[in-house]
Design a protein around this motif. Structure first.
Motif, mmCIF file in Angstrom:
data_model
loop_
_atom_site.group_PDB
_atom_site.id
_atom_site.type_symbol
_atom_site.label_atom_id
_atom_site.label_comp_id
_atom_site.label_asym_id
_atom_site.label_seq_id
_atom_site.Cartn_x
_atom_site.Cartn_y
_atom_site.Cartn_z
ATOM 1 N N GLY A 269 0.802 -1.217 0.000
ATOM 2 C CA GLY A 269 0.000 0.000 0.000
ATOM 3 C C GLY A 269 0.835 1.266 0.000
ATOM 4 O O GLY A 269 0.313 2.363 -0.225
ATOM 5 N N ALA A 270 2.135 1.131 0.266
ATOM 6 C CA ALA A 270 3.015 2.306 0.320
ATOM 7 C C ALA A 270 3.755 2.544 -0.985
ATOM 8 O O ALA A 270 4.474 3.530 -1.106
ATOM 9 N N THR A 271 3.592 1.675 -1.965
ATOM 10 C CA THR A 271 4.335 1.837 -3.213
ATOM 11 C C THR A 271 3.719 2.891 -4.126
ATOM 12 O O THR A 271 4.384 3.420 -5.008
ATOM 13 N N SER A 272 2.453 3.192 -3.921
ATOM 14 C CA SER A 272 1.799 4.201 -4.746
ATOM 15 C C SER A 272 2.091 5.589 -4.205
ATOM 16 O O SER A 272 2.054 5.826 -2.995
ATOM 17 N N ALA A 273 2.385 6.504 -5.116
ATOM 18 C CA ALA A 273 2.680 7.881 -4.712
ATOM 19 C C ALA A 273 1.470 8.785 -4.868
ATOM 20 O O ALA A 273 1.582 9.998 -4.728
ATOM 21 N N ALA A 274 0.295 8.187 -5.132
ATOM 22 C CA ALA A 274 -0.893 9.003 -5.382
ATOM 23 C C ALA A 274 -1.265 9.852 -4.181
ATOM 24 O O ALA A 274 -1.790 10.958 -4.320
ATOM 25 N N TRP A 275 -0.989 9.348 -2.973
ATOM 26 C CA TRP A 275 -1.378 10.090 -1.768
ATOM 27 C C TRP A 275 -0.267 11.032 -1.302
ATOM 28 O O TRP A 275 -0.466 11.802 -0.377
ATOM 29 N N VAL A 276 0.898 10.972 -1.926
ATOM 30 C CA VAL A 276 1.989 11.904 -1.624
ATOM 31 C C VAL A 276 2.097 12.850 -2.813
ATOM 32 O O VAL A 276 2.869 12.622 -3.735
ATOM 33 N N ASP A 277 1.297 13.913 -2.779
ATOM 34 C CA ASP A 277 1.226 14.784 -3.958
ATOM 35 C C ASP A 277 1.908 16.126 -3.752
ATOM 36 O O ASP A 277 1.741 17.039 -4.556
ATOM 37 N N GLY A 278 2.677 16.254 -2.688
ATOM 38 C CA GLY A 278 3.384 17.509 -2.449
ATOM 39 C C GLY A 278 4.421 17.344 -1.358
ATOM 40 O O GLY A 278 4.506 16.303 -0.701
ATOM 41 N N ARG A 279 5.205 18.391 -1.163
ATOM 42 C CA ARG A 279 6.241 18.320 -0.130
ATOM 43 C C ARG A 279 5.636 18.240 1.262
ATOM 44 O O ARG A 279 6.287 17.763 2.195
ATOM 45 N N ASP A 280 4.367 18.685 1.435
ATOM 46 C CA ASP A 280 3.718 18.584 2.733
ATOM 47 C C ASP A 280 3.467 17.128 3.108
ATOM 48 O O ASP A 280 3.670 16.735 4.262
ATOM 49 N N ASP A 281 3.050 16.310 2.138
ATOM 50 C CA ASP A 281 2.835 14.890 2.413
ATOM 51 C C ASP A 281 4.165 14.176 2.655
ATOM 52 O O ASP A 281 4.245 13.274 3.498
ATOM 53 N N ALA A 282 5.201 14.555 1.918
ATOM 54 C CA ALA A 282 6.524 13.981 2.172
ATOM 55 C C ALA A 282 7.009 14.369 3.567
ATOM 56 O O ALA A 282 7.611 13.558 4.287
ATOM 57 N N ALA A 283 6.742 15.614 3.968
ATOM 58 C CA ALA A 283 7.121 16.061 5.309
ATOM 59 C C ALA A 283 6.358 15.298 6.385
ATOM 60 O O ALA A 283 6.885 15.052 7.475
ATOM 61 N N LEU A 284 5.107 14.916 6.084
ATOM 62 C CA LEU A 284 4.339 14.122 7.046
ATOM 63 C C LEU A 284 5.014 12.775 7.282
ATOM 64 O O LEU A 284 5.123 12.319 8.429
ATOM 65 N N VAL A 285 5.487 12.146 6.219
ATOM 66 C CA VAL A 285 6.203 10.876 6.360
ATOM 67 C C VAL A 285 7.453 11.069 7.207
ATOM 68 O O VAL A 285 7.748 10.272 8.111
ATOM 69 N N VAL A 286 8.190 12.131 6.947
ATOM 70 C CA VAL A 286 9.394 12.411 7.730
ATOM 71 C C VAL A 286 9.042 12.652 9.191
ATOM 72 O O VAL A 286 9.753 12.203 10.100
ATOM 73 N N ALA A 287 7.940 13.360 9.445
ATOM 74 C CA ALA A 287 7.514 13.622 10.827
ATOM 75 C C ALA A 287 7.184 12.328 11.550
ATOM 76 O O ALA A 287 7.486 12.172 12.739
ATOM 77 N N VAL A 288 6.557 11.372 10.850
ATOM 78 C CA VAL A 288 6.251 10.079 11.454
ATOM 79 C C VAL A 288 7.539 9.362 11.844
ATOM 80 O O VAL A 288 7.645 8.777 12.927
ATOM 81 N N VAL A 289 8.537 9.411 10.966
ATOM 82 C CA VAL A 289 9.827 8.776 11.257
ATOM 83 C C VAL A 289 10.534 9.493 12.401
ATOM 84 O O VAL A 289 11.076 8.862 13.320
ATOM 85 N N PHE A 290 10.518 10.820 12.360
ATOM 86 C CA PHE A 290 11.298 11.601 13.315
ATOM 87 C C PHE A 290 10.681 11.617 14.707
ATOM 88 O O PHE A 290 11.405 11.729 15.704
ATOM 89 N N ALA A 291 9.359 11.510 14.816
ATOM 90 C CA ALA A 291 8.694 11.655 16.110
ATOM 91 C C ALA A 291 9.226 10.673 17.135
ATOM 92 O O ALA A 291 9.586 11.051 18.262
ATOM 93 N N THR A 292 9.281 9.395 16.778
ATOM 94 C CA THR A 292 9.762 8.392 17.723
ATOM 95 C C THR A 292 11.255 8.525 17.958
ATOM 96 O O THR A 292 11.749 8.276 19.061
ATOM 97 N N THR A 293 11.996 8.931 16.935
ATOM 98 C CA THR A 293 13.434 9.144 17.088
ATOM 99 C C THR A 293 13.713 10.252 18.093
ATOM 100 O O THR A 293 14.583 10.126 18.962
#
Length: 475
Positions: A269-293
């Motif tokens: 379900g993560a291979t499609s980029a349809a739901w990542v349509d801007g730098r804001d969505d990419a930043a959301l992914v980074v925030a998910v990774v960074f939060a626990t770190t």
């Protein structure tokens, strides 16, 4: 998707500057509000210290990074495009989700919210203030953060059904204001970082009344967003917890469809980029990774050593924690941006770095899931019996504090979760590259940058997981 080069796409740091300032201002405002409450975080629920390594740390970390690098080399041998596509699009039987099951899930979410608010605000009068004997603390940290969040990436997005705020927002009237496109996912990014910041700099895990207050405040804020923009719009774009769960759900083996739940291979379900349509969505992914770190790093001795000279010089600790939050998030995003620029160069494509970032960013969700499991598994398992006992008799909890017993295999499972998440991330990136580029070698070369970022994330995550931690210092 190929297109002409653009100067804007070659300057990710410039594009990130404004959102980072917005996040920084939001954090500073809340930090100032909470400054009076920012006492030492006792770390009562921050997990059990990991076992000491019997091999040199540098060798262990290098081995972990080498495993990720070797997995990329092995994935590179899988060059049959039709085979990769079959794995990515494979779907098993559809599981029906009846109305009774959905209503039961919503009712369970509402009951959980009522327990959190009632037990938290009654702490000290009716219920205990001890965090590991209070239902509020246990439901939030063990029930939600430990079990529900883990279920979103191990099973599917269960939070979409359990979310009590979404249930309450459903029948509320809406102003149906148009959601500004410029906002995108930035409210969710800022909200997610703000939540982890508040958890770190306040005794949120040790003060049931404060925790209930924060939950209530979050509920008011998210219901306000739902009323203004509509529930579907707000929970689909701006709500931090809903977006967190939907992102994690992308790597789960169950996918929600119109007919029920469809079985798929983990990560597809993560291979499609349809739901990542801007730098804001990419930043959301980074925030998910960074939060626990971020949550794990502030409890290490290294952070204490780095912060000590600044605190001695008179810099307020809250300023240091804000700087670490904003700077660390910016560093993580910059790593992804560099991966996009490197992918453009090594793949010799006219796709912009921004387009490549959007394509490879979802693979990082598997990394976040692996680290979350490693970060929370020990605490969740050790406190689960206590949680069930307190919920069975919330007004008469055990008098003696529970003994936290963590199985000896937890440390190994945590390391395996980190490595497993990174290996899955490699495969997701590999699949995305083969969907994006027609040439096999071009697809392989495009993954060099994201693989280097994954190796770096692996070594950081493994170091934090295997480093004895404690309460964030100087607060």
């Amino acid at each position: 998707m190929d297109g002409p080069r653009t100067d804007a796409a070659d300057e990710p740091s410039r594009r990130l500057a404004r959102p980072v300032r917005v996040v920084a201002v939001a954090v500073v405002v809340v930090a100032g509000t909470l400054a009076g409450r920012a006492v030492a975080h006792s770390g009562g629920l921050r997990g059990v210290a990991p076992e000491s390594l019997t091999v040199p740390t540098w060798l262990f970390l290098a081995t972990g990074g080498g495993v990720v690098g070797a997995s990329f080399l092995l994935a590179s041998f899988v060059t049959d495009r039709s085979f990769v596509r079959r794995l990515d699009t494979w779907r098993g039987p559809t599981l029906s989700t009846g109305r009774v099951l959905r209503l039961s899930g919503r009712a369970l979410g509402l009951v959980g919210l009522l327990v959190v608010l009632a037990s938290g605000f009654a702490a000290g009068s009716v219920t205990p203030t001890d965090p590991i004997r209070n239902a509020t603390t246990l439901v939030v940290w063990v029930g939600w953060w430990g079990l529900v969040v883990a279920a979103t990436y191990l099973v599917g997005d269960v939070w979409a059904t359990l979310d009590p705020f979404r249930t309450v927002a459903g029948p509320l009237p809406s102003l149906d204001r148009s959601y500004p496109d410029a906002l995108g996912s930035w409210p969710a990014v800022a909200g997610l970082l703000l939540l982890v910041f508040v958890e770190v700099v306040t005794p949120l895990a040790d003060d049931p009344r404060l925790l209930a207050t924060v939950v209530a405040a979050y509920g008011v804020a998210t219901l306000a967003g739902a009323v203004v923009f509509g529930a579907e719009t707000w929970f689909g774009r701006g709500d931090p917890l809903a977006r967190l769960a939907r992102a994690y759900g992308r790597i789960a083996p169950l996918e929600r469809t119109a007919d029920g739940l469809a079985v798929r291979l983990p990560g597809s379900g993560a291979t499609s980029a349809a739901w990542v349509d801007g730098r804001d969505d990419a930043a959301l992914v980074v925030a998910v990774v960074f939060a626990t770190t971020y949550d794990g790093f502030v409890g290490t001795g290294l952070w204490q050593s780095l912060a000590r000279p600044f605190v001695a010089a008179g810099v307020p600790p809250l300023v240091l924690y804000v700087a670490l939050l904003v700077g660390g998030f910016g560093l993580f995003y910059a790593g992804l941006a560099v991966a996009g620029r490197l992918a453009r160069r090594t793949a010799a494509t006219y796709l912009t770095p921004a387009a490549l970032v959007r394509r490879f960013a979802p693979s990082l969700l598997a990394i976040a899931a692996g680290y979350h499991l490693a970060h929370t598994l020990g605490t969740t398992l050790s406190l689960l019996p206590t949680t069930l006992a307190v919920l069975a008799a919330p007004l008469t909890p055990p008098v003696a504090p529970p003994t936290l017993v963590v199985p000896s295999w937890i440390g190994g499972v945590g390391i395996a979760a980190v490595l497993g998440g990174h290996l899955l991330a490699i495969w997701i990136a590999h699949t995305a590259a083969y969907e994006l580029f027609p040439d096999r070698m071009q697809a392989i070369r495009s993954q060099y940058g994201i693989t280097l970022v994954m190796v770096a994330y692996t070594m950081v995550a493994l170091w934090i997981v295997t480093t004895p931690g404690g309460a964030p210092p100087y607060l």
